[in-house]
Design a protein around this motif. Structure first.
Motif, PDB file in Angstrom:
ATOM      1  N   VAL A 392      45.132 -48.497   6.234  1.00  0.00           N
ATOM      2  CA  VAL A 392      45.030 -47.939   7.750  1.00  0.00           C
ATOM      3  C   VAL A 392      43.870 -48.886   8.259  1.00  0.00           C
ATOM      4  O   VAL A 392      43.054 -49.378   7.718  1.00  0.00           O
ATOM      5  CB  VAL A 392      44.462 -46.387   7.677  1.00  0.00           C
ATOM      6  N   ASP A 393      43.969 -48.877   9.799  1.00  0.00           N
ATOM      7  CA  ASP A 393      43.105 -49.523  10.618  1.00  0.00           C
ATOM      8  C   ASP A 393      42.653 -48.331  11.649  1.00  0.00           C
ATOM      9  O   ASP A 393      43.832 -48.036  12.231  1.00  0.00           O
ATOM     10  CB  ASP A 393      43.332 -50.865  10.836  1.00  0.00           C
ATOM     11  N   HIS A 394      41.508 -48.596  12.250  1.00  0.00           N
ATOM     12  CA  HIS A 394      41.092 -47.872  13.335  1.00  0.00           C
ATOM     13  C   HIS A 394      40.569 -48.798  14.456  1.00  0.00           C
ATOM     14  O   HIS A 394      39.564 -49.424  14.089  1.00  0.00           O
ATOM     15  CB  HIS A 394      40.254 -46.501  13.258  1.00  0.00           C
ATOM     16  N   GLN A 395      41.023 -49.005  15.543  1.00  0.00           N
ATOM     17  CA  GLN A 395      40.594 -49.843  16.834  1.00  0.00           C
ATOM     18  C   GLN A 395      40.232 -49.150  17.871  1.00  0.00           C
ATOM     19  O   GLN A 395      41.050 -48.530  18.305  1.00  0.00           O
ATOM     20  CB  GLN A 395      41.722 -50.941  16.762  1.00  0.00           C
ATOM     21  N   ILE A 396      39.106 -49.460  18.330  1.00  0.00           N
ATOM     22  CA  ILE A 396      38.590 -48.855  19.601  1.00  0.00           C
ATOM     23  C   ILE A 396      38.987 -50.188  20.522  1.00  0.00           C
ATOM     24  O   ILE A 396      38.316 -51.088  20.635  1.00  0.00           O
ATOM     25  CB  ILE A 396      37.025 -48.650  19.661  1.00  0.00           C
TER      26      ILE A 396
END
Length: 413
Positions: A392-396
């Motif tokens: 998983v990756d979370h990008q703002i």
């Protein structure tokens, strides 16, 4: 004796090209069972082995005549034909019963979509726990048409993935306001438009051009594992209970991981970009003498394009502290909706140590589709572990779409 003669007559008919029907051997007043066929095969097989041994001995015994050998050969051939007939009927009945059993337990025969998905999930889980291959029908029922023989057995079916991400048992409020996708090697262009000359076009001038500039948001792969303990009772119990146990465990693990990386005050190395509070993201902090004023100022500080869709993420405790100060003994304020009090919709997340204000469509979680299933077992307790490996990756995507509301440490601020 008459029954044996009838059987021999059937054998003789078979020799003439008249194949036996299943009823040809039903001389006990009804259709023989599979167990009875097995018993008959064992009995005749033992007799056949005995005659073959006697024939081998007679062949080297000079005291035996050719008539003796021919008699033994005829007896052997007769027993072999009997054995072949019974074996044929045994195999036919066994195949019919197996096909009937598979039809009763095949997910193809289930019409209810929900029940079909439960059955398919249970088959996938049990196949994983017993190290057995997953059938093509199970993958298709779960929305993955990949042929298991070409590597599909390593994919978590898409329907299961959707359930885990979009229907969480343990709620992650960000799932209602952030963007969630499942794409491998996802890249998203970040575009800004610029007009070099914004004067009106004169009669003799060529048209002004609007140029698009921007960069790309690239999503990485950050691996983590979710472990779901399954007792032997649950594993061997009903399909519904098994599926519910595994789904809830996986949903809880994924939701917890999402919240942890998004609200980490001290992110792990390599995960700094995922947290709203990370110094690497440099999200602007708006300070005031109280959290209520800080939230109000943070909303006002947003660009109007972001302000229209802004939401507030904060802890329930912080909200109740604000209500306590604003109410000043007026109980009616406690029953008001948070949006009426703060001016924007509110999502309560205990991990949000400082309120975050912004347009959360620029908060984007992406799961890599190559989720892997595995298993482990504690032989002492008998507890099985269903293991899911996910990336998983979370990008703002736009830092300017967010503000952090902070109480000023200096009272003069």
């Amino acid at each position: 004796m008459k029954k044996s003669q009838a059987l021999l007559k059937s054998v003789q008919q078979r020799q003439k090209g008249q194949w036996l029907r299943l009823n040809d051997l039903q001389y006990f007043g009804g259709q023989k069972t599979l167990f009875e066929y097995k018993q008959n095969m064992t009995t005749i097989g033992q007799q056949l082995q005995k005659v073959e041994n006697e024939l081998a001995d007679a062949a080297i015994d000079t005291s035996k005549t050719s008539e003796d050998i021919q008699t033994l050969q005829k007896s052997r051939d007769d027993l072999k034909q009997r054995f072949d007939v019974i074996k044929e009927q045994h195999d036919q009945l066994e195949a019919e019963q197996k096909a009937k059993f598979e039809d009763q337990n095949n997910i193809k025969g289930i019409n209810d979509p929900k029940q079909k998905k439960v059955e398919a999930k249970a088959e996938m889980i049990r196949a994983t726990m017993t190290n057995k291959p997953i059938t093509k029908e199970v993958f298709q029922a779960l929305g993955d048409n990949t042929n298991p023989s070409t590597g599909g057995e390593k994919l978590l079916p898409k329907t299961v993935s959707n359930d885990l991400i979009h229907e969480p048992f343990v709620k992650n409020p960000l799932r209602d306001i952030s963007v969630f996708t499942q794409e491998t090697n996802l890249e998203i262009p970040k575009i800004a438009f610029q007009l070099d000359d914004d004067d009106f076009i004169g009669d003799a001038e060529t048209a002004k051009e609007m140029k698009a500039t921007g960069d790309t948001v690239t999503f990485g792969r950050h691996k983590f594992k979710v472990f779901v303990p399954i007792s032997e009772t649950v594993l061997n119990g009903t399909k519904t209970n098994l599926v519910t146990t595994v789904d809830r465990g996986l949903e809880s693990g994924l939701a917890a991981k999402e919240k942890k990386v998004a609200f980490a005050t001290t992110p792990a190395t390599g995960e700094e970009h995922m947290s709203f509070y990370s110094t690497q993201n440099k999200i602007k902090k708006v300070e005031a003498t109280s959290k209520y004023k800080a939230i109000k100022d943070a909303i006002a500080d947003l660009h109007e394009d972001f302000r229209d869709n802004a939401k507030i993420v904060m802890t329930y405790k912080d909200y109740m502290d604000i209500i306590e100060v604003l109410a000043n003994g007026n109980a009616s304020l406690y029953s008001a909706q948070p949006e009426q009090v703060l001016g924007k919709p509110v999502e309560f997340v205990d991990a949000a140590k400082e309120p975050i204000v912004g347009d959360f469509q620029y908060s984007h979680f992406n799961y890599d589709l190559q989720m892997l299933r595995d298993r482990d077992k504690d032989v002492k307790t008998g507890v099985e572990l269903f293991v899911l490996t996910a990336w998983v990756d979370h990008q703002i995507k736009l830092k300017s779409a967010f503000r952090i509301a902070k109480v000023a440490t200096d009272p003069e601020a």
